[in-house]
Each structure stands twice: as C-alpha cells, then as structure tokens.
Design an enzyme around this catalytic site. Structure first.
Site: not given
Length: 349
Positions: A142-144, A174, A170
């Site tokens: 994810t870009d997060e 990742k 979260y």
C-alpha cells in the site's frame, strides 16, 4: 544479484497451465483479482487461501462454483503445517499475497492481529515458497507505508525511493512485510516483487471503507460520517486497473523491485462523499463531521512513472465512470452488502 523478468507462459510453454496461489481471495481486491485472472487467463489454476475473518466473504466467490480450475482452502497463514500441505498438494508457480488486515481504525484498536496476519503470515508464505520453489512471490502492499504528504505541496509525490514513514499499526505491519520480502530476495534469492497501490474502489468492497460506507449509508438515509473537515486527500484507482497492474508485474516485472501503482486521481474525502450523494440523488444534509482519526494521514499521492515506463501501465477507468459503475453495483447487489450489515454472511462459514 541479477534481476530476472517475468513469469509468463513463455517460461512454462505457451499452453502450459500456471498454478497461482492467491491469499485473501475472499476479500475485496483479492476476489476481484481472481475474477480478473479467471477472465483474462482462463487456462490458469487458481488456489485461493483465506482465513475468512470478518472482511472475508465466501459468497463473493460463488460465481466460481463448479470451476475445475479454482480451489478454495480455508486456513490461517500463520498455520505453517496447513500452508505447507497446500504447497505440497498443488506445487504452485506463483503466489500473490493479498491477505491482510487492512482497516486503519481497527489497527489502532487492536494492533496485534495486524502484526500476526500481515507480518507473520507473510513470513510463513515466503518460507513455503523457499521450501517448495516458486517462480514468483508477489507482495501486495500500500502507499500508506510512505506516510503522508502536506496538503500545501501538490508538487510532491511518493516514488519507490521515498523513505518508509508509517503512521498506523496497519501501515507499519505492511512496511514490515515489504522489508521482509526484500530481505528474502537479497538473502535467499527468493523471486520477489512488490506493488504499492493507492486507494482502491469498486465491487465487493467491505462496507467499512469510505466509498461503500457512504453508498450504503446514503441508501439507508443514514448519516454519512466524515473525519475532521474531510480535507484529507487520497489517490483513487478502480480495482480492476489494480488487478491488471499486478498481472503486468507478474508477466514482465523485475524481481527484487517495487512498483507504485496509482491513478493520478487525487480527491478530498469530502468531495468523494458529495459525488456519491449526487450520484444517488441524496441531500448533502446527510453529511456529519466526526472527530478525526488518530494520526490521520493528510495526503497520499503516487508517482507511477516506473510502472508506466517499464510495463506500459496506465489506468483504463476514469474516476467518474468507475464511481458510476461502483454505485450501480451496490444498488444492484443490496443482498450482498445487506447480509454483511446484518451479520448473516457469517452463517455461510
């Protein structure tokens, strides 16, 4: 270490079936990927592994019932014995890891579940890939993992070289899985690729995420909760475009590499909510602003030049069209999300 390219049929023979393990395939993006692959590569065998936690919905996969090239296995990725048994039985060529706890709010409430699934589960998968030998392990990220960008700097974007700077349990989980995958490439030579994608939307998304939550609440004439002032910015990508990007990475991506997948479609949350209301003909008076999320990232924006240049990927679905399709899908499939809201879907297990 030399970076090989691709695991397409040119490596197995044009007519030879590929066996692909898809983890988290009863969830939103995983199920869409399975449907995409079944349509695009009908000769491949798909083995779906899913623990069926709250966001996994077995009924989503019902269109594949009777498909001899599809197998569903319910298991916990942290159960090493069960995972190894599937690898022994199937002898997969490719593993695509979608399995993840993904809702930021839930990670703030209970981080440990995210660490178990998103890190330890990924580690068991990679160990199985090493033990039994695979042509590609693809980690869906994810870009997060990059943290956020300031709202007043529209010139700034995430690239694959942007340092990881996570904001929530979260995104930290990742990022940890990404780093672990890259370490397995460097230390063991595991053929790894990673994709980091912007916010997805489309059919079968669990109605706790922004767009389906707004659609469902609007259809029920309930209040639409918007964090803070709704000015947080996200880049949006239609889920089928994401699936196509992963397919391109499997076919032609270089091992040991990270590919950012974005839509070049940045929008404020409040504007997304207003578009949903407009599409449904509902009043903006349904919007209610609520206390902001802890550590809420301000802006996500991806620079997708690498995947564009190397694999010729560009999004094919414009946001206006994708949103219409998504709203239409939720209107036509009220039984699907209604059973989630009521909890009935858990009785399928």
């Amino acid at each position: 270490m030399e970076k090989d390219v691709g695991v397409g049929r040119q490596k197995k023979g044009v007519s030879e079936m590929r066996k692909i393990i898809v983890t988290g395939g009863a969830g939103f993006i995983g199920s869409n990927f399975i449907f995409y692959m079944e349509k695009t590569h009908p000769g491949d065998r798909i083995i779906c592994l899913d623990k069926l936690t709250y966001a996994g919905n077995l009924s989503t996969l019902s269109p594949l019932a009777g498909n001899e090239n599809f197998r569903f296995v319910r298991l916990d990725l942290c159960d090493r014995e069960a995972v190894y048994r599937v690898f022994e039985e199937e002898g997969p060529d490719i593993v695509v890891n979608f399995a993840a706890e993904s809702h930021v709010d839930r990670s703030i409430e209970n981080p440990s579940i995210f660490l178990e699934t998103n890190i330890l589960g990924a580690a068991v998968l990679m160990d199985a890939c090493r033990k039994y030998g695979i042509a590609r392990f693809h980690q869906v990220s994810t870009d997060e993992v990059y943290g956020d960008l300031p709202l007043d700097r529209p010139d700034l974007f995430f690239t694959e070289e942007t340092p990881l700077h996570t904001s929530s349990p979260y995104s930290s989980s990742k990022a940890s899985a990404d780093l672990l995958a890259l370490s397995y490439f460097r230390t063991y030579g595991l053929p790894v690729t990673i994709s980091r994608c912007s916010n997805n939307y489309g059919p079968y998304q669990f109605p706790e995420k922004l767009i389906p939550l707004m659609i469902v609440n609007a259809l029920k004439n309930s209040q639409l909760p918007v964090y803070g002032e709704g000015v947080n910015v996200r880049d949006w990508l239609y889920v089928e475009d994401h699936c196509r990007a992963i397919d391109l990475i499997l076919e032609g991506g270089r091992v040991g590499e990270v590919y950012n997948v974005g839509g070049h479609n940045e929008m404020r949350n409040i504007d997304i909510v207003r578009l949903v209301l407009s599409e449904l003909g509902k009043p903006e008076s349904l919007i209610t602003f609520v206390e902001d999320r802890k550590g809420h990232d301000l802006r996500y924006a991806i620079n997708p030049e690498k995947i564009q240049k190397e694999l010729s990927f560009t999004p094919g679905v414009k946001f206006a069209d994708g949103l219409k399709e998504t709203v239409s899908w939720y209107l036509k499939n009220q039984d699907w999300w209604g059973r989630i809201i009521s909890g009935e879907y858990r009785k399928d297990l």
